[in-house]
Design a protein around this motif. Structure first.
Motif, PDB file in Angstrom:
ATOM      1  N   ALA A   1       5.053  94.077 -22.271  1.00 27.52           N
ATOM      2  CA  ALA A   1       3.755  93.666 -22.801  1.00 27.52           C
ATOM      3  C   ALA A   1       3.486  92.211 -22.448  1.00 27.52           C
ATOM      4  N   ALA A   2       2.322  91.960 -21.885  1.00 24.22           N
ATOM      5  CA  ALA A   2       1.916  90.596 -21.538  1.00 24.22           C
ATOM      6  C   ALA A   2       1.023  90.036 -22.634  1.00 24.22           C
ATOM      7  N   SER A   3       1.224  88.765 -22.936  1.00 23.40           N
ATOM      8  CA  SER A   3       0.383  88.111 -23.939  1.00 23.40           C
ATOM      9  C   SER A   3       0.065  86.704 -23.496  1.00 23.40           C
ATOM     10  N   GLY A   4      -1.004  86.186 -24.030  1.00 25.90           N
ATOM     11  CA  GLY A   4      -1.441  84.847 -23.677  1.00 25.90           C
ATOM     12  C   GLY A   4      -2.944  84.781 -23.805  1.00 25.90           C
ATOM     13  N   SER A   5      -3.528  83.741 -23.261  1.00 21.97           N
ATOM     14  CA  SER A   5      -4.976  83.612 -23.329  1.00 21.97           C
ATOM     15  C   SER A   5      -5.526  83.260 -21.954  1.00 21.97           C
ATOM     16  N   SER A   6      -6.731  83.739 -21.706  1.00 20.70           N
ATOM     17  CA  SER A   6      -7.480  83.415 -20.495  1.00 20.70           C
ATOM     18  C   SER A   6      -6.662  83.663 -19.235  1.00 20.70           C
ATOM     19  N   PHE A   7      -6.181  84.866 -19.090  1.00 19.73           N
ATOM     20  CA  PHE A   7      -5.427  85.180 -17.892  1.00 19.73           C
ATOM     21  C   PHE A   7      -5.840  86.542 -17.352  1.00 19.73           C
ATOM     22  N   SER A   8      -5.576  86.735 -16.085  1.00 17.06           N
ATOM     23  CA  SER A   8      -5.739  88.040 -15.465  1.00 17.06           C
ATOM     24  C   SER A   8      -4.536  88.270 -14.555  1.00 17.06           C
ATOM     25  N   ILE A   9      -4.085  89.481 -14.531  1.00 19.02           N
ATOM     26  CA  ILE A   9      -2.894  89.834 -13.768  1.00 19.02           C
ATOM     27  C   ILE A   9      -3.311  90.535 -12.485  1.00 19.02           C
TER      28      ILE A   9
ATOM     29  N   CYS B   1      10.815  92.651 -16.005  1.00 14.07           N
ATOM     30  CA  CYS B   1       9.437  92.815 -15.572  1.00 14.07           C
ATOM     31  C   CYS B   1       8.915  91.476 -15.058  1.00 14.07           C
ATOM     32  N   ASN B   2       7.952  91.563 -14.181  1.00  9.73           N
ATOM     33  CA  ASN B   2       7.395  90.397 -13.501  1.00  9.73           C
ATOM     34  C   ASN B   2       5.886  90.553 -13.435  1.00  9.73           C
ATOM     35  N   ALA B   3       5.181  89.449 -13.596  1.00 12.93           N
ATOM     36  CA  ALA B   3       3.728  89.489 -13.476  1.00 12.93           C
ATOM     37  C   ALA B   3       3.245  88.265 -12.720  1.00 12.93           C
ATOM     38  N   GLN B   4       2.263  88.480 -11.873  1.00 12.12           N
ATOM     39  CA  GLN B   4       1.634  87.392 -11.134  1.00 12.12           C
ATOM     40  C   GLN B   4       0.125  87.485 -11.339  1.00 12.12           C
ATOM     41  N   GLY B   5      -0.516  86.349 -11.428  1.00 10.99           N
ATOM     42  CA  GLY B   5      -1.956  86.375 -11.621  1.00 10.99           C
ATOM     43  C   GLY B   5      -2.540  84.992 -11.724  1.00 10.99           C
ATOM     44  N   THR B   6      -3.621  84.900 -12.493  1.00  9.59           N
ATOM     45  CA  THR B   6      -4.369  83.658 -12.634  1.00  9.59           C
ATOM     46  C   THR B   6      -4.645  83.391 -14.105  1.00  9.59           C
ATOM     47  N   TYR B   7      -4.501  82.135 -14.495  1.00  9.96           N
ATOM     48  CA  TYR B   7      -4.950  81.744 -15.831  1.00  9.96           C
ATOM     49  C   TYR B   7      -5.864  80.537 -15.683  1.00  9.96           C
ATOM     50  N   TRP B   8      -6.636  80.301 -16.697  1.00  9.63           N
ATOM     51  CA  TRP B   8      -7.606  79.224 -16.645  1.00  9.63           C
ATOM     52  C   TRP B   8      -7.195  78.094 -17.595  1.00  9.63           C
ATOM     53  N   SER B   9      -7.027  76.925 -17.007  1.00 11.01           N
ATOM     54  CA  SER B   9      -6.737  75.715 -17.752  1.00 11.01           C
ATOM     55  C   SER B   9      -8.027  74.902 -17.793  1.00 11.01           C
ATOM     56  N   GLY B  10      -8.741  74.986 -18.906  1.00  7.44           N
ATOM     57  CA  GLY B  10     -10.081  74.424 -18.932  1.00  7.44           C
ATOM     58  C   GLY B  10     -10.948  75.260 -18.015  1.00  7.44           C
ATOM     59  N   MET B  11     -11.544  74.644 -17.025  1.00  5.20           N
ATOM     60  CA  MET B  11     -12.399  75.378 -16.085  1.00  5.20           C
ATOM     61  C   MET B  11     -11.673  75.625 -14.769  1.00  5.20           C
ATOM     62  N   ARG B  12     -10.388  75.273 -14.680  1.00  5.67           N
ATOM     63  CA  ARG B  12      -9.675  75.374 -13.420  1.00  5.67           C
ATOM     64  C   ARG B  12      -8.753  76.592 -13.415  1.00  5.67           C
ATOM     65  N   PRO B  13      -8.893  77.438 -12.393  1.00 10.49           N
ATOM     66  CA  PRO B  13      -7.968  78.572 -12.281  1.00 10.49           C
ATOM     67  C   PRO B  13      -6.634  78.118 -11.696  1.00 10.49           C
ATOM     68  N   ARG B  14      -5.577  78.644 -12.243  1.00  9.03           N
ATOM     69  CA  ARG B  14      -4.242  78.327 -11.754  1.00  9.03           C
ATOM     70  C   ARG B  14      -3.448  79.622 -11.627  1.00  9.03           C
ATOM     71  N   SER B  15      -2.618  79.670 -10.624  1.00  7.65           N
ATOM     72  CA  SER B  15      -1.810  80.870 -10.436  1.00  7.65           C
ATOM     73  C   SER B  15      -0.547  80.785 -11.288  1.00  7.65           C
TER      74      SER B  15
END
Length: 123
Positions: free
Chosen positions: A22-30, A95-109
């Motif tokens: 299960a993945a958890s967090g905020s403002s992310f996409s896998i 398990c492993n997940a890769q994606g993008t999360y947003w730090s303020g208005m900036r996307p980060r991998s």
């Protein structure tokens, strides 16, 4: 983003287990999730992956026809159904997940790993 695994344990050869991640967090996409395993004295190896776009899956030759990766995108959860288990499947599964999360208005991998869950298959 954090990953929490569950479902490992001891099973006899020929049996089945289902692992969950299960993945958890905020403002992310896998973009892709996967399962890896590491047996004692061996390197970590890929078991299966699934991409979020298109749902393409890849299974290692050693598990094809026995293991199936799936995801529940609404719950940000990935599963590994393992059937016809063999003693050589004994390993710690990660398990492993890769994606993008947003730090303020900036996307980060990002790339994150679960804590691992032990699967032991007895002969």
């Amino acid at each position: 983003v954090q990953l929490v695994e569950s479902g490992g344990g001891l099973v006899q050869a020929g049996g089945s287990l289902r692992l969950s991640c299960a993945a958890s967090g905020s403002s992310f996409s896998i973009s892709v999730m996967g399962w890896f395993r590491q047996a004692p004295g061996k390197q970590r190896e890929l078991v299966a992956t699934k991409s979020s776009v298109g749902g393409t899956t890849i299974h290692a030759d050693s598990v094809k026809g026995r293991f199936t990766i799936s995801t529940d995108n609404a719950r940000s959860t990935m599963y590994l159904q393992m059937n016809s288990l063999k003693p050589e499947d004994t390993a710690v599964y990660y398990c492993n997940a890769q994606g993008t999360y947003w730090s303020g208005m900036r996307p980060r991998s990002f790339e994150v790993w679960g804590q691992g869950t032990l699967v032991t298959v007895s002969s």
